[in-house]
Design a protein around this motif. Structure first.
Motif, PDB file in Angstrom:
ATOM      1  N   LEU A  62       0.824  -1.201   0.000  1.00 33.51           N
ATOM      2  CA  LEU A  62       0.000   0.000   0.000  1.00 33.51           C
ATOM      3  C   LEU A  62       0.865   1.260   0.000  1.00 33.51           C
ATOM      4  O   LEU A  62       0.507   2.266  -0.627  1.00 33.51           O
ATOM      5  CB  LEU A  62      -0.950  -0.007   1.198  1.00 33.51           C
ATOM      6  CG  LEU A  62      -2.090  -1.026   1.128  1.00 33.51           C
ATOM      7  CD1 LEU A  62      -2.776  -1.163   2.486  1.00 33.51           C
ATOM      8  CD2 LEU A  62      -3.093  -0.646   0.051  1.00 33.51           C
ATOM      9  N   GLU A  63       2.011   1.192   0.670  1.00 30.85           N
ATOM     10  CA  GLU A  63       2.945   2.319   0.650  1.00 30.85           C
ATOM     11  C   GLU A  63       3.543   2.493  -0.751  1.00 30.85           C
ATOM     12  O   GLU A  63       3.627   3.615  -1.258  1.00 30.85           O
ATOM     13  CB  GLU A  63       4.053   2.082   1.679  1.00 30.85           C
ATOM     14  CG  GLU A  63       4.996   3.247   1.831  1.00 30.85           C
ATOM     15  CD  GLU A  63       6.104   2.986   2.843  1.00 30.85           C
ATOM     16  OE1 GLU A  63       6.880   3.936   3.084  1.00 30.85           O
ATOM     17  OE2 GLU A  63       6.209   1.871   3.378  1.00 30.85           O
ATOM     18  N   VAL A  68      -0.727   4.483   1.483  1.00 30.32           N
ATOM     19  CA  VAL A  68      -0.385   4.607   2.903  1.00 30.32           C
ATOM     20  C   VAL A  68       0.942   5.351   3.035  1.00 30.32           C
ATOM     21  O   VAL A  68       1.874   5.145   2.255  1.00 30.32           O
ATOM     22  CB  VAL A  68      -0.288   3.205   3.556  1.00 30.32           C
ATOM     23  CG1 VAL A  68       0.317   3.278   4.939  1.00 30.32           C
ATOM     24  CG2 VAL A  68      -1.663   2.555   3.619  1.00 30.32           C
ATOM     25  N   HIS A  69       1.002   6.232   4.036  1.00 24.38           N
ATOM     26  CA  HIS A  69       2.244   6.948   4.360  1.00 24.38           C
ATOM     27  C   HIS A  69       2.835   6.337   5.623  1.00 24.38           C
ATOM     28  O   HIS A  69       2.126   6.134   6.613  1.00 24.38           O
ATOM     29  CB  HIS A  69       1.965   8.433   4.584  1.00 24.38           C
ATOM     30  CG  HIS A  69       3.145   9.190   5.078  1.00 24.38           C
ATOM     31  ND1 HIS A  69       4.240   9.472   4.286  1.00 24.38           N
ATOM     32  CD2 HIS A  69       3.412   9.701   6.300  1.00 24.38           C
ATOM     33  CE1 HIS A  69       5.128  10.136   5.005  1.00 24.38           C
ATOM     34  NE2 HIS A  69       4.651  10.289   6.237  1.00 24.38           N
ATOM     35  N   ARG A  70       4.121   6.052   5.588  1.00 27.62           N
ATOM     36  CA  ARG A  70       4.837   5.490   6.738  1.00 27.62           C
ATOM     37  C   ARG A  70       5.766   6.561   7.284  1.00 27.62           C
ATOM     38  O   ARG A  70       6.663   7.028   6.591  1.00 27.62           O
ATOM     39  CB  ARG A  70       5.636   4.266   6.281  1.00 27.62           C
ATOM     40  CG  ARG A  70       6.403   3.584   7.372  1.00 27.62           C
ATOM     41  CD  ARG A  70       7.104   2.344   6.782  1.00 27.62           C
ATOM     42  NE  ARG A  70       7.739   1.556   7.801  1.00 27.62           N
ATOM     43  CZ  ARG A  70       9.042   1.604   8.085  1.00 27.62           C
ATOM     44  NH1 ARG A  70       9.837   2.397   7.399  1.00 27.62           N
ATOM     45  NH2 ARG A  70       9.525   0.849   9.045  1.00 27.62           N
ATOM     46  N   LEU A  87      -4.397  10.139  -1.676  1.00 31.87           N
ATOM     47  CA  LEU A  87      -4.836   9.087  -2.601  1.00 31.87           C
ATOM     48  C   LEU A  87      -5.550   7.968  -1.845  1.00 31.87           C
ATOM     49  O   LEU A  87      -6.562   7.432  -2.310  1.00 31.87           O
ATOM     50  CB  LEU A  87      -3.632   8.530  -3.366  1.00 31.87           C
ATOM     51  CG  LEU A  87      -3.915   7.532  -4.483  1.00 31.87           C
ATOM     52  CD1 LEU A  87      -4.784   8.167  -5.567  1.00 31.87           C
ATOM     53  CD2 LEU A  87      -2.607   7.037  -5.080  1.00 31.87           C
ATOM     54  N   GLY A  88      -5.060   7.632  -0.660  1.00 35.81           N
ATOM     55  CA  GLY A  88      -5.715   6.616   0.169  1.00 35.81           C
ATOM     56  C   GLY A  88      -7.077   7.073   0.642  1.00 35.81           C
ATOM     57  O   GLY A  88      -8.029   6.281   0.692  1.00 35.81           O
ATOM     58  N   LEU A  89      -7.196   8.349   1.002  1.00 33.11           N
ATOM     59  CA  LEU A  89      -8.502   8.885   1.410  1.00 33.11           C
ATOM     60  C   LEU A  89      -9.485   8.844   0.251  1.00 33.11           C
ATOM     61  O   LEU A  89     -10.661   8.509   0.425  1.00 33.11           O
ATOM     62  CB  LEU A  89      -8.348  10.318   1.929  1.00 33.11           C
ATOM     63  CG  LEU A  89      -7.601  10.462   3.257  1.00 33.11           C
ATOM     64  CD1 LEU A  89      -7.310  11.930   3.555  1.00 33.11           C
ATOM     65  CD2 LEU A  89      -8.401   9.831   4.389  1.00 33.11           C
ATOM     66  N   ALA A  93     -13.037   6.803  -0.113  1.00 35.75           N
ATOM     67  CA  ALA A  93     -14.284   7.425  -0.580  1.00 35.75           C
ATOM     68  C   ALA A  93     -14.880   6.608  -1.724  1.00 35.75           C
ATOM     69  O   ALA A  93     -16.102   6.453  -1.808  1.00 35.75           O
ATOM     70  CB  ALA A  93     -14.021   8.863  -1.027  1.00 35.75           C
ATOM     71  N   ALA A  94     -14.034   6.055  -2.580  1.00 39.21           N
ATOM     72  CA  ALA A  94     -14.516   5.224  -3.680  1.00 39.21           C
ATOM     73  C   ALA A  94     -15.079   3.897  -3.173  1.00 39.21           C
ATOM     74  O   ALA A  94     -15.955   3.304  -3.801  1.00 39.21           O
ATOM     75  CB  ALA A  94     -13.390   4.971  -4.686  1.00 39.21           C
TER      76      ALA A  94
END
Length: 161
Positions: A62-63, A68-70, A87-89, A93-94
């Motif tokens: 995912l990163e 996802v941000h690590r 982008l993850g948010l 939403a999708a």
């Protein structure tokens, strides 16, 4: 020019999206991170049943996909936190309509309307699935952690407001 993060051509947009969220645990990881920033151990508790190896692998994927941000903090002992990128948010939403479809499908023919709450729909109580929903409920409370017998995670809260 088309950028492909993994080998193979995609047939359609759904194919590309499934490449990112495919797997048993990725959408549950996204759901947990939609609630708040989490450390690895918190995520492991928020997604009951996932192994450390699989969680680590999915977080890395995912990163790599920019979902996802690590964040690594220079402390002793080191602290690492995971959060969703913009982008993850947008991916969450999708996924909201898909979560609504799932709730509707689960309750089809039962006479019970989706969102009536109860143990089978832990996300229905107060909009636990969208960013900024204001729900103060922890991931462990939604999954029944610590209650002896975990409740089934149904609905995942996507799309509930």
């Amino acid at each position: 020019m088309r950028i492909v993060r993994r080998p193979g051509a995609f047939v359609c947009g759904i194919d590309a999206a499934m490449d990112v969220i495919g797997g048993k645990w990725k959408v549950l990881i996204l759901w947990a991170l939609n609630e708040r920033t989490c450390r690895f151990g918190e995520l492991r508790r928020a997604v009951p049943g996932v192994t450390e190896k699989v969680l680590s692998s999915h977080l890395r994927e995912l990163e790599d996909d920019g979902i996802v941000h690590r964040e690594v903090y220079a402390e002793v002992p080191p602290r690492v936190e995971y959060s969703l990128t913009p982008l993850g948010l947008s991916l969450n939403a999708a996924l909201e309509p898909l979560g609504q479809w799932g709730r509707d499908h689960i309750y089809r023919g039962t006479g019970e309307a989706p969102g009536q709450g109860g143990a089978a729909d832990p996300g229905a109580e107060g909009g636990a699935g969208t960013a900024g929903s204001g729900s103060g409920e922890s991931a462990g409370a939604r999954t029944g952690e610590g209650a002896g017998v975990p409740e089934p995670v149904v609905g995942l809260g996507y799309g509930q407001r």
